[in-house]
Design a protein around this motif. Structure first.
Motif, PDB file in Angstrom:
ATOM      1  N   VAL A  10       0.856  -1.194   0.000  1.00 53.63           N
ATOM      2  CA  VAL A  10       0.000   0.000   0.000  1.00 53.63           C
ATOM      3  C   VAL A  10       0.890   1.241   0.000  1.00 53.63           C
ATOM      4  O   VAL A  10       1.934   1.262   0.651  1.00 53.63           O
ATOM      5  CB  VAL A  10      -0.990   0.021   1.187  1.00 53.63           C
ATOM      6  N   ILE A  11       0.469   2.259  -0.757  1.00 54.56           N
ATOM      7  CA  ILE A  11       1.276   3.465  -0.934  1.00 54.56           C
ATOM      8  C   ILE A  11       0.365   4.682  -0.964  1.00 54.56           C
ATOM      9  O   ILE A  11      -0.700   4.657  -1.579  1.00 54.56           O
ATOM     10  CB  ILE A  11       2.054   3.429  -2.266  1.00 54.56           C
ATOM     11  N   LYS A  12       0.801   5.764  -0.337  1.00 53.42           N
ATOM     12  CA  LYS A  12       0.156   7.067  -0.487  1.00 53.42           C
ATOM     13  C   LYS A  12       1.167   7.952  -1.215  1.00 53.42           C
ATOM     14  O   LYS A  12       2.292   8.144  -0.736  1.00 53.42           O
ATOM     15  CB  LYS A  12      -0.208   7.673   0.865  1.00 53.42           C
ATOM     16  N   TYR A  13       0.776   8.488  -2.388  1.00 54.51           N
ATOM     17  CA  TYR A  13       1.731   9.150  -3.259  1.00 54.51           C
ATOM     18  C   TYR A  13       1.092  10.251  -4.109  1.00 54.51           C
ATOM     19  O   TYR A  13      -0.131  10.357  -4.198  1.00 54.51           O
ATOM     20  CB  TYR A  13       2.366   8.121  -4.201  1.00 54.51           C
ATOM     21  N   ALA A  51      -4.037   7.288  -2.031  1.00 50.92           N
ATOM     22  CA  ALA A  51      -3.644   6.058  -1.340  1.00 50.92           C
ATOM     23  C   ALA A  51      -4.150   4.894  -2.182  1.00 50.92           C
ATOM     24  O   ALA A  51      -5.303   4.888  -2.619  1.00 50.92           O
ATOM     25  CB  ALA A  51      -4.247   6.011   0.060  1.00 50.92           C
ATOM     26  N   THR A  52      -3.284   3.934  -2.439  1.00 46.04           N
ATOM     27  CA  THR A  52      -3.658   2.820  -3.296  1.00 46.04           C
ATOM     28  C   THR A  52      -3.136   1.503  -2.737  1.00 46.04           C
ATOM     29  O   THR A  52      -2.102   1.468  -2.077  1.00 46.04           O
ATOM     30  CB  THR A  52      -3.140   3.031  -4.741  1.00 46.04           C
ATOM     31  N   ARG A  53      -3.881   0.462  -3.010  1.00 51.11           N
ATOM     32  CA  ARG A  53      -3.479  -0.887  -2.610  1.00 51.11           C
ATOM     33  C   ARG A  53      -3.117  -1.653  -3.876  1.00 51.11           C
ATOM     34  O   ARG A  53      -3.908  -1.728  -4.811  1.00 51.11           O
ATOM     35  CB  ARG A  53      -4.632  -1.582  -1.888  1.00 51.11           C
ATOM     36  N   ASN A  54      -1.936  -2.202  -3.902  1.00 45.96           N
ATOM     37  CA  ASN A  54      -1.458  -2.971  -5.043  1.00 45.96           C
ATOM     38  C   ASN A  54      -1.457  -4.437  -4.654  1.00 45.96           C
ATOM     39  O   ASN A  54      -0.778  -4.834  -3.712  1.00 45.96           O
ATOM     40  CB  ASN A  54      -0.049  -2.517  -5.424  1.00 45.96           C
ATOM     41  N   PHE A  55      -2.202  -5.239  -5.378  1.00 44.36           N
ATOM     42  CA  PHE A  55      -2.395  -6.639  -5.013  1.00 44.36           C
ATOM     43  C   PHE A  55      -1.167  -7.465  -5.403  1.00 44.36           C
ATOM     44  O   PHE A  55      -1.186  -8.245  -6.345  1.00 44.36           O
ATOM     45  CB  PHE A  55      -3.692  -7.173  -5.612  1.00 44.36           C
ATOM     46  N   THR A  56      -0.081  -7.245  -4.667  1.00 54.18           N
ATOM     47  CA  THR A  56       1.190  -7.910  -4.920  1.00 54.18           C
ATOM     48  C   THR A  56       1.195  -9.348  -4.409  1.00 54.18           C
ATOM     49  O   THR A  56       1.897 -10.183  -4.931  1.00 54.18           O
ATOM     50  CB  THR A  56       2.340  -7.125  -4.262  1.00 54.18           C
ATOM     51  N   ASP A  79       4.169   9.596   0.744  1.00 53.96           N
ATOM     52  CA  ASP A  79       3.961   9.930   2.147  1.00 53.96           C
ATOM     53  C   ASP A  79       4.273   8.715   3.017  1.00 53.96           C
ATOM     54  O   ASP A  79       4.931   8.824   4.025  1.00 53.96           O
ATOM     55  CB  ASP A  79       2.521  10.398   2.342  1.00 53.96           C
ATOM     56  N   TRP A  80       3.764   7.542   2.601  1.00 51.18           N
ATOM     57  CA  TRP A  80       4.032   6.311   3.326  1.00 51.18           C
ATOM     58  C   TRP A  80       3.906   5.110   2.406  1.00 51.18           C
ATOM     59  O   TRP A  80       3.245   5.164   1.371  1.00 51.18           O
ATOM     60  CB  TRP A  80       3.149   6.136   4.559  1.00 51.18           C
ATOM     61  N   ILE A  81       4.590   4.056   2.787  1.00 50.16           N
ATOM     62  CA  ILE A  81       4.529   2.764   2.102  1.00 50.16           C
ATOM     63  C   ILE A  81       4.417   1.705   3.189  1.00 50.16           C
ATOM     64  O   ILE A  81       5.105   1.787   4.210  1.00 50.16           O
ATOM     65  CB  ILE A  81       5.792   2.500   1.261  1.00 50.16           C
ATOM     66  N   GLY A  82       3.555   0.729   2.980  1.00 49.57           N
ATOM     67  CA  GLY A  82       3.419  -0.317   3.975  1.00 49.57           C
ATOM     68  C   GLY A  82       2.864  -1.596   3.382  1.00 49.57           C
ATOM     69  O   GLY A  82       2.702  -1.722   2.171  1.00 49.57           O
ATOM     70  N   PHE A  83       2.573  -2.537   4.246  1.00 47.00           N
ATOM     71  CA  PHE A  83       2.000  -3.815   3.845  1.00 47.00           C
ATOM     72  C   PHE A  83       0.723  -4.060   4.628  1.00 47.00           C
ATOM     73  O   PHE A  83       0.644  -3.745   5.816  1.00 47.00           O
ATOM     74  CB  PHE A  83       2.973  -4.962   4.135  1.00 47.00           C
ATOM     75  N   VAL A  84      -0.279  -4.613   3.955  1.00 47.66           N
ATOM     76  CA  VAL A  84      -1.510  -5.059   4.621  1.00 47.66           C
ATOM     77  C   VAL A  84      -1.736  -6.513   4.233  1.00 47.66           C
ATOM     78  O   VAL A  84      -1.368  -6.953   3.145  1.00 47.66           O
ATOM     79  CB  VAL A  84      -2.741  -4.205   4.247  1.00 47.66           C
TER      80      VAL A  84
END
Length: 89
Positions: A10-13, A51-56, A79-84
């Motif tokens: 997940v990334i906010k960019y 903010a977007t979720r990339n189905f990696t 702004d931030w990068i993370g994992f859900v």
């Protein structure tokens, strides 16, 4: 990550300089790519950020994991990068 399992990135960019902002990524020993729509701005206003979720769906072990990003096309600020935890198995 708090527990082993499959995760999405997940990334906010904001992104500009191309119609699509492309990045290659490496998570531990897994490789993939992101194609994000450009926002056309530098992120001066809160409403310009996406903010977007990339189905990696990458498998991560509990604990510390390493994410490396490589530029391909376009420019971005994030702004931030993370994992859900992934909904898909």
């Amino acid at each position: 990550v708090p527990e082993s399992g499959y995760y999405d990135l997940v990334i906010k960019y904001v992104g500009w300089g191309s119609d699509v902002i492309e990045r290659l990524f490496k998570i531990n020993d897994s490789y993939g790519s992101l194609a994000l729509p450009a926002t056309g701005t530098y992120g001066q206003l809160p409403t310009e950020w996406i903010a977007t979720r990339n189905f990696t769906k990458v498998y991560l072990e509990k604990g510390t994991n390493t994410l490396t990003l490589y530029p391909k096309t376009g420019n971005w600020n994030f702004d931030w990068i993370g994992f859900v935890k992934s909904d898909k198995k």
